[in-house]
Design a protein around this motif. Structure first.
Motif, mmCIF file in Angstrom:
data_model
loop_
_atom_site.group_PDB
_atom_site.id
_atom_site.type_symbol
_atom_site.label_atom_id
_atom_site.label_comp_id
_atom_site.label_asym_id
_atom_site.label_seq_id
_atom_site.Cartn_x
_atom_site.Cartn_y
_atom_site.Cartn_z
ATOM 1 N N HIS A 149 0.827 -1.209 0.000
ATOM 2 C CA HIS A 149 0.000 0.000 0.000
ATOM 3 C C HIS A 149 0.864 1.263 0.000
ATOM 4 O O HIS A 149 0.544 2.241 -0.681
ATOM 5 N N LEU A 150 1.936 1.242 0.751
ATOM 6 C CA LEU A 150 2.833 2.408 0.789
ATOM 7 C C LEU A 150 3.506 2.613 -0.566
ATOM 8 O O LEU A 150 3.632 3.741 -1.036
ATOM 9 N N GLU A 151 3.932 1.535 -1.189
ATOM 10 C CA GLU A 151 4.597 1.654 -2.486
ATOM 11 C C GLU A 151 3.637 2.090 -3.589
ATOM 12 O O GLU A 151 4.039 2.784 -4.513
ATOM 13 N N ARG A 152 2.384 1.688 -3.482
ATOM 14 C CA ARG A 152 1.386 2.093 -4.486
ATOM 15 C C ARG A 152 0.790 3.462 -4.185
ATOM 16 O O ARG A 152 -0.015 3.967 -4.944
ATOM 17 N N ARG A 153 1.186 4.007 -3.041
ATOM 18 C CA ARG A 153 0.687 5.290 -2.557
ATOM 19 C C ARG A 153 -0.804 5.271 -2.237
ATOM 20 O O ARG A 153 -1.445 6.314 -2.210
ATOM 21 N N SER A 154 -1.365 4.080 -2.009
ATOM 22 C CA SER A 154 -2.743 4.026 -1.546
ATOM 23 C C SER A 154 -2.778 4.281 -0.037
ATOM 24 O O SER A 154 -3.832 4.532 0.525
ATOM 25 N N SER A 155 -1.626 4.208 0.607
ATOM 26 C CA SER A 155 -1.419 4.675 1.983
ATOM 27 C C SER A 155 -0.313 5.715 1.931
ATOM 28 O O SER A 155 0.653 5.565 1.182
ATOM 29 N N ASP A 156 -0.459 6.757 2.720
ATOM 30 C CA ASP A 156 0.477 7.881 2.709
ATOM 31 C C ASP A 156 1.646 7.627 3.652
ATOM 32 O O ASP A 156 1.458 7.575 4.869
ATOM 33 N N ILE A 157 2.835 7.475 3.106
ATOM 34 C CA ILE A 157 4.021 7.230 3.941
ATOM 35 C C ILE A 157 4.281 8.406 4.881
ATOM 36 O O ILE A 157 4.826 8.236 5.960
ATOM 37 N N ASN A 158 3.861 9.591 4.494
ATOM 38 C CA ASN A 158 4.056 10.765 5.344
ATOM 39 C C ASN A 158 3.220 10.688 6.618
ATOM 40 O O ASN A 158 3.491 11.404 7.573
ATOM 41 N N LYS A 159 2.218 9.812 6.624
ATOM 42 C CA LYS A 159 1.353 9.649 7.796
ATOM 43 C C LYS A 159 1.593 8.319 8.494
ATOM 44 O O LYS A 159 0.879 7.978 9.431
ATOM 45 N N ALA A 160 2.586 7.592 8.060
ATOM 46 C CA ALA A 160 2.923 6.316 8.695
ATOM 47 C C ALA A 160 3.559 6.583 10.057
ATOM 48 O O ALA A 160 4.081 7.675 10.312
ATOM 49 N N ALA A 161 3.538 5.589 10.903
ATOM 50 C CA ALA A 161 4.153 5.716 12.229
ATOM 51 C C ALA A 161 5.636 6.052 12.075
ATOM 52 O O ALA A 161 6.337 5.478 11.229
ATOM 53 N N ALA A 162 6.094 6.981 12.880
ATOM 54 C CA ALA A 162 7.482 7.442 12.800
ATOM 55 C C ALA A 162 8.468 6.287 12.958
ATOM 56 O O ALA A 162 9.459 6.207 12.230
ATOM 57 N N MET A 163 8.192 5.373 13.877
ATOM 58 C CA MET A 163 9.115 4.253 14.098
ATOM 59 C C MET A 163 9.161 3.345 12.874
ATOM 60 O O MET A 163 10.226 2.833 12.529
ATOM 61 N N THR A 164 8.051 3.179 12.197
ATOM 62 C CA THR A 164 8.025 2.351 10.987
ATOM 63 C C THR A 164 8.899 2.960 9.901
ATOM 64 O O THR A 164 9.720 2.273 9.288
ATOM 65 N N VAL A 165 8.749 4.261 9.680
ATOM 66 C CA VAL A 165 9.542 4.935 8.650
ATOM 67 C C VAL A 165 11.021 4.935 9.054
ATOM 68 O O VAL A 165 11.901 4.732 8.217
ATOM 69 N N PHE A 166 11.295 5.122 10.328
ATOM 70 C CA PHE A 166 12.671 5.092 10.821
ATOM 71 C C PHE A 166 13.306 3.719 10.560
ATOM 72 O O PHE A 166 14.439 3.622 10.072
ATOM 73 N N ARG A 167 12.567 2.650 10.868
ATOM 74 C CA ARG A 167 13.092 1.299 10.645
ATOM 75 C C ARG A 167 13.354 1.052 9.164
ATOM 76 O O ARG A 167 14.350 0.425 8.798
ATOM 77 N N MET A 168 12.443 1.531 8.302
ATOM 78 C CA MET A 168 12.661 1.391 6.863
ATOM 79 C C MET A 168 13.949 2.096 6.457
ATOM 80 O O MET A 168 14.742 1.558 5.681
ATOM 81 N N ALA A 169 14.152 3.293 6.971
ATOM 82 C CA ALA A 169 15.349 4.065 6.629
ATOM 83 C C ALA A 169 16.613 3.339 7.087
ATOM 84 O O ALA A 169 17.611 3.299 6.353
ATOM 85 N N VAL A 170 16.572 2.739 8.263
ATOM 86 C CA VAL A 170 17.740 2.004 8.766
ATOM 87 C C VAL A 170 18.045 0.811 7.856
ATOM 88 O O VAL A 170 19.179 0.617 7.431
ATOM 89 N N VAL A 171 17.016 0.033 7.543
ATOM 90 C CA VAL A 171 17.209 -1.156 6.705
ATOM 91 C C VAL A 171 17.687 -0.760 5.308
ATOM 92 O O VAL A 171 18.542 -1.421 4.727
ATOM 93 N N LEU A 172 17.149 0.344 4.782
ATOM 94 C CA LEU A 172 17.489 0.774 3.423
ATOM 95 C C LEU A 172 18.711 1.690 3.382
ATOM 96 O O LEU A 172 19.088 2.186 2.327
ATOM 97 N N ASP A 173 19.324 1.927 4.553
ATOM 98 C CA ASP A 173 20.539 2.736 4.663
ATOM 99 C C ASP A 173 20.352 4.124 4.045
ATOM 100 O O ASP A 173 21.114 4.549 3.170
ATOM 101 N N CYS A 174 19.301 4.803 4.506
ATOM 102 C CA CYS A 174 19.041 6.157 4.032
ATOM 103 C C CYS A 174 18.456 6.981 5.169
ATOM 104 O O CYS A 174 18.265 6.476 6.274
ATOM 105 N N GLN A 175 18.182 8.223 4.900
ATOM 106 C CA GLN A 175 17.555 9.106 5.875
ATOM 107 C C GLN A 175 16.040 8.985 5.759
ATOM 108 O O GLN A 175 15.515 8.680 4.689
ATOM 109 N N VAL A 176 15.338 9.252 6.842
ATOM 110 C CA VAL A 176 13.875 9.241 6.824
ATOM 111 C C VAL A 176 13.353 10.160 5.720
ATOM 112 O O VAL A 176 12.445 9.806 4.973
#
Length: 80
Positions: free
Chosen positions: A32-59
């Protein structure tokens, strides 16, 4: 147009299932996040943070802003 999350995931050589397992989160949520049917900007901060850590990038590298001059896309800062 692909989303930043999808671009980062593919660049990291991860499938949706692999990334979802590392976060952890349901694959369906990631889809859903990749298709933008859910807004990543409104996702839980910890979820986005974990994605950034795994993907080796900034939030900020994962957040989606269509028009940087759009006032609705600006960060809301407390007024003193």
């Amino acid at each position: 147009m692909s989303c930043k999350l999808q671009d980062r995931r593919k660049a990291a050589g991860l499938s949706q299932s692999q990334l979802a397992a590392k976060i952890p989160m349901p694959v369906r949520t990631l889809q859903h996040l990749e298709r933008r049917s859910s807004d990543i900007n409104k996702a839980a901060a910890m979820t986005v943070f974990r994605m950034a850590v795994v993907l080796d990038c900034q939030v900020e590298d994962l957040l989606e802003f269509d028009d940087p001059k759009d006032p609705e896309d600006e960060l809301l800062l407390p007024m003193f």
